[in-house]
Design an enzyme around this catalytic site. Structure first.
Site, short mmCIF file in Angstrom:
data_model
loop_
_atom_site.label_atom_id
_atom_site.label_comp_id
_atom_site.label_asym_id
_atom_site.label_seq_id
_atom_site.Cartn_x
_atom_site.Cartn_y
_atom_site.Cartn_z
N CYS A 34 0.87 -1.18 0.00
CA CYS A 34 0.00 0.00 0.00
C CYS A 34 0.91 1.23 0.00
O CYS A 34 2.11 1.13 0.22
CB CYS A 34 -0.94 0.00 1.20
SG CYS A 34 -0.13 -0.19 2.79
N HIS A 35 0.31 2.37 -0.30
CA HIS A 35 1.08 3.61 -0.40
C HIS A 35 0.41 4.72 0.40
O HIS A 35 -0.78 4.65 0.72
CB HIS A 35 1.14 4.11 -1.86
CG HIS A 35 1.54 3.09 -2.88
ND1 HIS A 35 2.83 2.68 -3.06
CD2 HIS A 35 0.80 2.42 -3.80
CE1 HIS A 35 2.89 1.80 -4.06
NE2 HIS A 35 1.67 1.62 -4.52
N TYR A 159 9.41 -4.03 -9.70
CA TYR A 159 8.18 -3.72 -10.45
C TYR A 159 8.53 -3.66 -11.93
O TYR A 159 9.27 -2.77 -12.35
CB TYR A 159 7.58 -2.41 -9.96
CG TYR A 159 6.17 -2.14 -10.48
CD1 TYR A 159 5.34 -3.19 -10.87
CD2 TYR A 159 5.66 -0.86 -10.57
CE1 TYR A 159 4.05 -2.96 -11.33
CE2 TYR A 159 4.37 -0.61 -11.04
CZ TYR A 159 3.57 -1.67 -11.41
OH TYR A 159 2.30 -1.45 -11.88
N HIS A 183 2.78 -7.49 -8.20
CA HIS A 183 1.64 -7.75 -9.07
C HIS A 183 1.91 -8.89 -10.08
O HIS A 183 1.63 -8.75 -11.28
CB HIS A 183 1.24 -6.47 -9.82
CG HIS A 183 1.27 -5.23 -8.95
ND1 HIS A 183 1.02 -5.26 -7.59
CD2 HIS A 183 1.55 -3.93 -9.24
CE1 HIS A 183 1.14 -4.02 -7.09
NE2 HIS A 183 1.46 -3.20 -8.06
N ASP A 258 -2.82 -2.37 -2.62
CA ASP A 258 -2.35 -1.32 -3.54
C ASP A 258 -3.11 0.00 -3.33
O ASP A 258 -3.06 0.88 -4.20
CB ASP A 258 -2.41 -1.73 -5.01
CG ASP A 258 -1.58 -0.80 -5.89
OD1 ASP A 258 -0.53 -0.33 -5.42
OD2 ASP A 258 -1.99 -0.52 -7.03
N ASN A 263 -2.91 5.72 -10.61
CA ASN A 263 -2.89 5.64 -12.08
C ASN A 263 -3.91 4.70 -12.69
O ASN A 263 -3.73 4.27 -13.83
CB ASN A 263 -1.49 5.23 -12.60
CG ASN A 263 -0.45 6.27 -12.28
OD1 ASN A 263 -0.67 7.46 -12.54
ND2 ASN A 263 0.67 5.87 -11.70
O1 NQM Z 1 1.00 1.15 -7.01
C1 NQM Z 1 1.54 0.39 -7.82
O2 NQM Z 1 2.08 -0.64 -7.41
C2 NQM Z 1 1.53 0.69 -9.22
C3 NQM Z 1 1.71 1.88 -9.84
C4 NQM Z 1 2.25 3.10 -9.23
C5 NQM Z 1 3.54 2.93 -8.56
O3 NQM Z 1 4.00 1.83 -8.38
C6 NQM Z 1 4.31 4.10 -8.12
O4 NQM Z 1 3.99 5.25 -8.48
O5 NQM Z 1 5.28 3.89 -7.38
C7 NQM Z 1 1.36 1.97 -11.27
O6 NQM Z 1 1.25 0.90 -11.91
O7 NQM Z 1 1.18 3.09 -11.77
#
Ligand code: NQM
Length: 307
Positions: A34-35, A159, A183, A258, A263
């Site tokens: 999560c962010h 990623y 993912h 997530d 996005n």
């Molecule tokens: O949240 C995720 O994992 C995926 C993201 C954004 C991301 O990773 C980021 O901005 O750091 C995506 O596919 O845009």
């Protein structure tokens, strides 16, 4: 007072008022992905960012977790904050021992800075290879970071897109620490689950120091249906891929919300209904306990055991 930027045009805000999940998460469930975004008045976004999100604060994240029945979380640095880890560290510190963090660092990061992050609860760094999110990811710089974090016992979160795995796999094999793949390596779910592309990913994940996040069906799905309006059988096209990963690597899979779903272009999922997606991919109580509790506890809270 600092000025603030408006979100990127078309930005979808996170879903307010999520459903109460029908699936009861096991006690001690961990959200391993999560962010937090800002709030940007307190934690400005990075000048080099590729998108400007809405705010998504630690308080809002913790409220969601309370609502869903999630006791612990791993807060992953989002690219909109660049290598300024302040918002993520602030969230992790505020959550005490119930949070861990994944940072972004530059190759010239000092040992003192890494120690400070470790003391705050950070347990890894993220290497992002998505061109729409970062300008470049030079392998020699990433190797320098990997060498610096190895003595701390940290891991690397990767990623990347499935199409880039053949090019990147050689580099990944040189990394001196465990890796965690975001993912499921972003499979193209319109291709067969038993086809060569996904087989390549499964072979990559056979290494016993590779962990896989069975996350983001809302991002991978092409045909849905979305987790909205009470839909408890969402993203059926992603289910065979996730089931396969859980079945093959039950002891090295992780799950995450997530939130706040950066996005997404098509829809914003109801996080309560995303929880209801879990039993479709981890179909037995044992798989669910490993995915949600035992595995993330082993990786992020080693020695503490399940709660
Ligand atoms: O949240 C995720 O994992 C995926 C993201 C954004 C991301 O990773 C980021 O901005 O750091 C995506 O596919 O845009």
């Amino acid at each position: 007072m600092s000025t603030t930027s408006a979100p990127t045009p078309g930005w979808l805000d996170w879903y307010d008022g999520p459903a109460r999940p029908a699936f009861a998460l096991p006690a001690g469930a961990v959200d391993a992905h999560c962010h937090v975004f800002g709030p940007q008045r307190e934690f400005p976004f990075a000048p080099e960012r590729k998108y400007t999100p809405c705010d998504a604060s630690k308080g809002q994240l913790f409220a969601l977790h309370d609502h869903l029945g999630i006791g612990r979380r791993v807060v992953v640095q989002a690219t909109c904050h660049g290598a300024d880890n302040s918002a993520m560290v602030d969230a992790v510190r505020a959550a005490g021992d119930t949070a861990r963090g994944i940072a972004t660092v530059r190759p010239d990061v000092t040992t003192e800075e890494l120690r400070r992050l470790d003391e705050a609860g950070v347990r890894g760094v993220r290497f992002n290879f998505l061109k729409r999110l970062v300008d470049t990811a030079p392998e020699d710089e990433l190797t320098a970071v990997a060498r610096k974090i190895a003595p701390l016992g940290w891991h690397i979160v990767l990623y990347f897109e499935a199409a880039d795995l053949p090019e990147l796999a050689g580099f990944f094999a040189t990394l001196p620490v465990p890796v965690v793949v975001d993912h499921m390596g972003r499979p193209d779910v319109t291709r067969p689950v038993d086809g060569p592309e996904f087989a390549r990913f499964l072979r990559f994940a056979e290494r016993d120091d590779v962990w896989v996040k069975v996350s983001c069906p809302e991002r991978l799905s092409v045909s849905g249906p979305p987790a909205l309006h009470g839909e408890r059988h969402a993203y059926t096209d992603v289910v065979p891929f996730a089931r396969r990963v859980v079945a093959e690597f039950p002891d090295r899979v992780l799950w995450g919300t997530d939130w706040p779903h950066p996005n997404l272009k098509d829809h914003m999922p109801d996080d309560g209904l995303l929880v209801d997606h879990i039993p479709h991919v981890a179909t037995t109580a044992e798989q669910q306990r490993k995915l949600l509790v035992d595995n993330p506890m082993r990786l992020y809270w080693p020695g503490e055991g399940a709660v």
